[in-house]
Design a protein around this motif. Structure first.
Motif, PDB file in Angstrom:
ATOM      1  N   GLN A   1       0.808  -1.215   0.000  1.00  0.00           N
ATOM      2  CA  GLN A   1       0.000   0.000   0.000  1.00  0.00           C
ATOM      3  C   GLN A   1       0.846   1.272   0.000  1.00  0.00           C
ATOM      4  O   GLN A   1       0.292   2.381   0.052  1.00  0.00           O
ATOM      5  N   GLN A   2       2.156   1.146  -0.081  1.00  0.00           N
ATOM      6  CA  GLN A   2       3.025   2.314   0.035  1.00  0.00           C
ATOM      7  C   GLN A   2       2.895   3.250  -1.170  1.00  0.00           C
ATOM      8  O   GLN A   2       2.777   2.806  -2.314  1.00  0.00           O
ATOM      9  N   THR A   3       2.955   4.556  -0.891  1.00  0.00           N
ATOM     10  CA  THR A   3       2.943   5.541  -1.971  1.00  0.00           C
ATOM     11  C   THR A   3       4.211   5.465  -2.806  1.00  0.00           C
ATOM     12  O   THR A   3       4.201   5.822  -3.985  1.00  0.00           O
ATOM     13  N   ILE A   4       5.306   5.035  -2.199  1.00  0.00           N
ATOM     14  CA  ILE A   4       6.548   4.740  -2.922  1.00  0.00           C
ATOM     15  C   ILE A   4       6.944   3.321  -2.556  1.00  0.00           C
ATOM     16  O   ILE A   4       7.247   3.026  -1.390  1.00  0.00           O
ATOM     17  N   LEU A   5       6.946   2.437  -3.526  1.00  0.00           N
ATOM     18  CA  LEU A   5       7.312   1.047  -3.258  1.00  0.00           C
ATOM     19  C   LEU A   5       8.821   0.907  -3.119  1.00  0.00           C
ATOM     20  O   LEU A   5       9.590   1.634  -3.758  1.00  0.00           O
ATOM     21  N   PRO A   6       9.264  -0.046  -2.296  1.00  0.00           N
ATOM     22  CA  PRO A   6      10.706  -0.325  -2.257  1.00  0.00           C
ATOM     23  C   PRO A   6      11.150  -1.016  -3.538  1.00  0.00           C
ATOM     24  O   PRO A   6      10.328  -1.534  -4.300  1.00  0.00           O
ATOM     25  N   TYR A   7      12.452  -1.019  -3.773  1.00  0.00           N
ATOM     26  CA  TYR A   7      13.010  -1.755  -4.905  1.00  0.00           C
ATOM     27  C   TYR A   7      12.903  -3.257  -4.658  1.00  0.00           C
ATOM     28  O   TYR A   7      12.678  -4.046  -5.581  1.00  0.00           O
ATOM     29  N   GLU A   8      13.062  -3.659  -3.387  1.00  0.00           N
ATOM     30  CA  GLU A   8      13.008  -5.062  -2.995  1.00  0.00           C
ATOM     31  C   GLU A   8      12.683  -5.147  -1.516  1.00  0.00           C
ATOM     32  O   GLU A   8      12.832  -4.171  -0.771  1.00  0.00           O
ATOM     33  N   VAL A   9      12.217  -6.315  -1.093  1.00  0.00           N
ATOM     34  CA  VAL A   9      12.008  -6.609   0.324  1.00  0.00           C
ATOM     35  C   VAL A   9      12.912  -7.782   0.697  1.00  0.00           C
ATOM     36  O   VAL A   9      12.934  -8.805   0.006  1.00  0.00           O
ATOM     37  N   ILE A  10      13.676  -7.608   1.760  1.00  0.00           N
ATOM     38  CA  ILE A  10      14.521  -8.681   2.303  1.00  0.00           C
ATOM     39  C   ILE A  10      13.886  -9.147   3.613  1.00  0.00           C
ATOM     40  O   ILE A  10      13.754  -8.356   4.550  1.00  0.00           O
ATOM     41  N   ILE A  11      13.476 -10.410   3.670  1.00  0.00           N
ATOM     42  CA  ILE A  11      12.958 -10.971   4.919  1.00  0.00           C
ATOM     43  C   ILE A  11      14.134 -11.596   5.666  1.00  0.00           C
ATOM     44  O   ILE A  11      14.688 -12.612   5.243  1.00  0.00           O
ATOM     45  N   GLY A  12      14.527 -10.978   6.765  1.00  0.00           N
ATOM     46  CA  GLY A  12      15.614 -11.493   7.585  1.00  0.00           C
ATOM     47  C   GLY A  12      15.041 -12.399   8.662  1.00  0.00           C
ATOM     48  O   GLY A  12      14.470 -11.936   9.648  1.00  0.00           O
ATOM     49  N   ASP A  13      15.199 -13.703   8.483  1.00  0.00           N
ATOM     50  CA  ASP A  13      14.503 -14.711   9.281  1.00  0.00           C
ATOM     51  C   ASP A  13      15.481 -15.373  10.251  1.00  0.00           C
ATOM     52  O   ASP A  13      16.377 -16.118   9.846  1.00  0.00           O
ATOM     53  N   ASP A  14      15.268 -15.144  11.544  1.00  0.00           N
ATOM     54  CA  ASP A  14      16.183 -15.619  12.589  1.00  0.00           C
ATOM     55  C   ASP A  14      15.892 -17.064  12.997  1.00  0.00           C
ATOM     56  O   ASP A  14      15.961 -17.414  14.171  1.00  0.00           O
ATOM     57  N   GLY A  15      15.555 -17.909  12.005  1.00  0.00           N
ATOM     58  CA  GLY A  15      15.425 -19.343  12.276  1.00  0.00           C
ATOM     59  C   GLY A  15      14.002 -19.839  12.415  1.00  0.00           C
ATOM     60  O   GLY A  15      13.766 -20.826  13.132  1.00  0.00           O
ATOM     61  N   SER A  16      13.027 -19.201  11.734  1.00  0.00           N
ATOM     62  CA  SER A  16      11.630 -19.620  11.847  1.00  0.00           C
ATOM     63  C   SER A  16      11.400 -21.020  11.288  1.00  0.00           C
ATOM     64  O   SER A  16      12.156 -21.512  10.450  1.00  0.00           O
ATOM     65  N   ARG A  17      10.300 -21.625  11.723  1.00  0.00           N
ATOM     66  CA  ARG A  17       9.878 -22.916  11.182  1.00  0.00           C
ATOM     67  C   ARG A  17       9.343 -22.748   9.754  1.00  0.00           C
ATOM     68  O   ARG A  17       9.231 -21.648   9.241  1.00  0.00           O
ATOM     69  N   SER A  18       8.963 -23.851   9.145  1.00  0.00           N
ATOM     70  CA  SER A  18       8.622 -23.856   7.718  1.00  0.00           C
ATOM     71  C   SER A  18       7.382 -23.032   7.386  1.00  0.00           C
ATOM     72  O   SER A  18       7.204 -22.619   6.233  1.00  0.00           O
ATOM     73  N   GLU A  19       6.503 -22.781   8.367  1.00  0.00           N
ATOM     74  CA  GLU A  19       5.299 -21.996   8.091  1.00  0.00           C
ATOM     75  C   GLU A  19       5.650 -20.604   7.558  1.00  0.00           C
ATOM     76  O   GLU A  19       4.941 -20.062   6.702  1.00  0.00           O
ATOM     77  N   THR A  20       6.726 -20.025   8.065  1.00  0.00           N
ATOM     78  CA  THR A  20       7.121 -18.695   7.599  1.00  0.00           C
ATOM     79  C   THR A  20       7.586 -18.755   6.151  1.00  0.00           C
ATOM     80  O   THR A  20       7.195 -17.914   5.332  1.00  0.00           O
TER      81      THR A  20
END
Length: 273
Positions: free
Chosen positions: A33-52
């Motif tokens: 919904q951002q008025t200016i979209l990012p170039y990319e999104v990095i999901i930094g995942d500190d060890g989540s289970r497979s659902e994430t």
């Protein structure tokens, strides 16, 4: 930045997460919904289970920008390390970082970019939502508009006010000499991050890594702009967890305050190509 300058920069939005795919879904919905979209999104995942991972894969299919999922093994709370890995994996030149248990005001990225400048880090605040409102939002799986009058805010309703002109006036003045930083709502140029070698990976467990980051940014001679009434995030409620290493982390940070080098030893450089 002016609108012309904004167009010249690529924003990497880093979202830190751990085993909370329902909140992450709401967070990513607000990115769309951002008025200016990012170039990319990095999901930094500190060890989540497979659902994430499954949630990220599903959302990525119809997301307007690329999503990269950076994961490492769950070996305790290693947020500083994961943020370093996420910045190293990014391809933008401007970094905005948030936590995966917040969602963003539609002008969030626009607000950060308006105050961005080399040698400056930008810090925002947050409005904390209560349990009942959080559960309702997570059930629906989408973000929503929140005002300072919204029923179900737990604390800091004033931070939900969006006042662009006042925010721009206050940014270089509000808490000007306070070196605080807030990892769930902060931005900076990637080159400046690398100059201080990112987050100090001594910090494991809860707390201290973002305060240390802000202190070292200022020791490097960088300034701070504080987004009051702009750059708004809404924090989804969660139970307080055991904050292991809290005393150790803050004791380490305090012991180095007087002689702390701006560039940490154990930082992002080991992940850079």
């Amino acid at each position: 930045m002016s609108p012309e300058e904004i167009k010249q920069h690529r924003v990497s939005l880093i979202v830190s997460t751990y085993n909370r795919p329902d909140a992450l879904r709401v967070c990513l919905d607000s990115v769309k919904q951002q008025t200016i979209l990012p170039y990319e999104v990095i999901i930094g995942d500190d060890g989540s289970r497979s659902e994430t991972a499954d949630t990220i894969k599903e959302i990525s299919r119809n997301f307007p920008v690329p999503i990269k999922h950076v994961w490492h093994e769950d070996n305790g709370f290693r947020l500083a390390m994961m943020r370093n890995k996420s910045v190293a994996a990014s391809s933008g030149d401007y970094i905005i970082e948030v936590d995966g248990d917040v969602f963003l005001h539609p002008k969030f990225i626009e607000d950060h970019l308006r105050e961005a400048a080399p040698g400056i880090y930008v810090k925002g605040g947050r409005t904390n939502l209560g349990k009942e409102l959080t559960e309702e939002i997570c059930r629906q799986g989408v973000s929503r508009r929140i005002s300072w009058l919204t029923k179900g805010i737990e604390s800091k309703p004033e931070n939900a006010l969006h006042l662009k002109s006042l925010a721009h006036y206050l940014a270089p003045r509000y808490r000007k000499h306070h070196s605080s930083a807030l990892g769930c709502n902060m931005s900076f140029f990637k080159d400046d991050y690398i100059k201080i070698n990112g987050y100090d990976e001594f910090f494991e467990g809860w707390g201290g890594e973002d305060v240390d980051f802000g202190v070292r940014m200022q020791k490097m001679g960088f300034g701070k702009r504080y987004l009051k009434f702009a750059g708004i995030v809404y924090h989804l409620w969660h139970e307080d967890k055991f904050m292991y290493n809290r005393e150790k982390n803050f004791a380490y940070s305090s012991s180095l305050d007087d002689n702390k080098p701006a560039r940490c030893v154990n930082g992002v450089d080991k992940y850079l190509k």
